[in-house]
Design a protein around this motif. Sequence first.
Motif, PDB file in Angstrom:
ATOM      1  N   HIS A  58      -3.123   1.251   5.095  1.00 17.36           N
ATOM      2  CA  HIS A  58      -3.354   0.073   4.260  1.00 17.36           C
ATOM      3  C   HIS A  58      -2.210  -0.248   3.297  1.00 17.36           C
ATOM      4  N   ASN A  59      -1.204   0.630   3.202  1.00 14.55           N
ATOM      5  CA  ASN A  59      -0.076   0.452   2.278  1.00 14.55           C
ATOM      6  C   ASN A  59      -0.597   0.123   0.873  1.00 14.55           C
ATOM      7  N   ALA A  60      -1.666   0.832   0.501  1.00 10.25           N
ATOM      8  CA  ALA A  60      -2.302   0.551  -0.779  1.00 10.25           C
ATOM      9  C   ALA A  60      -2.389   1.774  -1.686  1.00 10.25           C
ATOM     10  N   GLY A  61      -2.134   2.960  -1.155  1.00  9.18           N
ATOM     11  CA  GLY A  61      -2.282   4.173  -1.937  1.00  9.18           C
ATOM     12  C   GLY A  61      -1.120   5.123  -1.761  1.00  9.18           C
ATOM     13  N   ARG A  62      -1.227   5.995  -0.768  1.00 11.79           N
ATOM     14  CA  ARG A  62      -0.227   7.052  -0.565  1.00 11.79           C
ATOM     15  C   ARG A  62       1.185   6.526  -0.403  1.00 11.79           C
ATOM     16  N   SER A  63       1.386   5.542   0.460  1.00 19.24           N
ATOM     17  CA  SER A  63       2.745   5.041   0.705  1.00 19.24           C
ATOM     18  C   SER A  63       3.296   4.321  -0.520  1.00 19.24           C
ATOM     19  N   GLY A 120       2.315  -0.885   5.864  1.00 16.72           N
ATOM     20  CA  GLY A 120       1.078  -0.409   6.459  1.00 16.72           C
ATOM     21  C   GLY A 120       0.804  -1.090   7.781  1.00 16.72           C
ATOM     22  N   SER A 121       0.094  -0.376   8.647  1.00 11.68           N
ATOM     23  CA  SER A 121      -0.246  -0.952   9.947  1.00 11.68           C
ATOM     24  C   SER A 121      -1.344  -2.006   9.811  1.00 11.68           C
ATOM     25  N   MET A 122      -2.214  -1.862   8.812  1.00 14.78           N
ATOM     26  CA  MET A 122      -3.256  -2.849   8.508  1.00 14.78           C
ATOM     27  C   MET A 122      -3.325  -2.995   6.988  1.00 14.78           C
ATOM     28  N   LEU A 160       3.706  -3.381   8.428  1.00 13.60           N
ATOM     29  CA  LEU A 160       4.726  -2.581   9.099  1.00 13.60           C
ATOM     30  C   LEU A 160       5.388  -3.430  10.184  1.00 13.60           C
ATOM     31  N   THR A 161       6.722  -3.487  10.161  1.00 12.22           N
ATOM     32  CA  THR A 161       7.455  -4.232  11.184  1.00 12.22           C
ATOM     33  C   THR A 161       8.426  -3.300  11.904  1.00 12.22           C
ATOM     34  N   VAL A 162       8.761  -3.662  13.109  1.00 13.96           N
ATOM     35  CA  VAL A 162       9.762  -2.919  13.875  1.00 13.96           C
ATOM     36  C   VAL A 162      11.083  -2.924  13.121  1.00 13.96           C
ATOM     37  N   GLU A 163      11.413  -4.053  12.489  1.00 14.88           N
ATOM     38  CA  GLU A 163      12.663  -4.179  11.747  1.00 14.88           C
ATOM     39  C   GLU A 163      12.742  -3.170  10.598  1.00 14.88           C
ATOM     40  N   ALA A 164      11.624  -2.954   9.910  1.00 18.45           N
ATOM     41  CA  ALA A 164      11.615  -1.991   8.797  1.00 18.45           C
ATOM     42  C   ALA A 164      11.886  -0.584   9.311  1.00 18.45           C
ATOM     43  N   VAL A 165      11.309  -0.247  10.454  1.00 17.78           N
ATOM     44  CA  VAL A 165      11.541   1.084  11.034  1.00 17.78           C
ATOM     45  C   VAL A 165      12.996   1.204  11.479  1.00 17.78           C
ATOM     46  N   THR A 222       5.241   9.047   7.713  1.00 15.91           N
ATOM     47  CA  THR A 222       3.923   8.488   7.988  1.00 15.91           C
ATOM     48  C   THR A 222       2.873   9.320   7.250  1.00 15.91           C
ATOM     49  N   MET A 223       1.800   8.655   6.902  1.00 21.94           N
ATOM     50  CA  MET A 223       0.717   9.296   6.154  1.00 21.94           C
ATOM     51  C   MET A 223      -0.603   8.824   6.726  1.00 21.94           C
ATOM     52  N   GLY A 224      -0.920   9.315   7.896  1.00 16.37           N
ATOM     53  CA  GLY A 224      -2.208   8.982   8.476  1.00 16.37           C
ATOM     54  C   GLY A 224      -2.252   7.705   9.292  1.00 16.37           C
TER      55      GLY A 224
END
Length: 136
Positions: A13-18, A39-41, A69-74, A82-84
């Motif tokens: 969710h790119n809302a906590g751990r990341s 985040g993936s979602m 999350l985008t391919v470009e960012a990776v 990654t965290m889950g």
Amino acid sequence: MSEKPSVLFVCVHNAGRSQMAAGWLTHLAGDTVEVRSAGSMPAEQVNPVAVVAMAEVGIDLAAQSPKILTVEAVEASDVVITMGCGDVCPVFPGKRYEDWKLDDPAGQDIDAVRPIRDEIRARVEKLLGELPPATP
């Protein structure tokens, strides 16, 4: 212009751990490392309890927002943490990947989030010691 190492932190969710990890790395490394999180979602907002937990240690996440999350960012990152998020993160040759097993702060109270915050700090400090310095 210098070439800085770049790190991408990814959780669902790119809302906590990341967000907390990106906040720690930005705080500890200053402008010597390029920091991204995604985040993936992605959620609608950063977890308010994570914002409070980080504010307790002087790191302001209030203005942050979850990003997809985008391919470009990776592709643009040297290290992908990654965290889950499982297999959602694209894999490219030559990148360093780590999966950090951390409790999810979602739905937790501040007393449960503080130890997660502190564990993330310890992992970020270790990571920072392993990154190559920026090159001129």
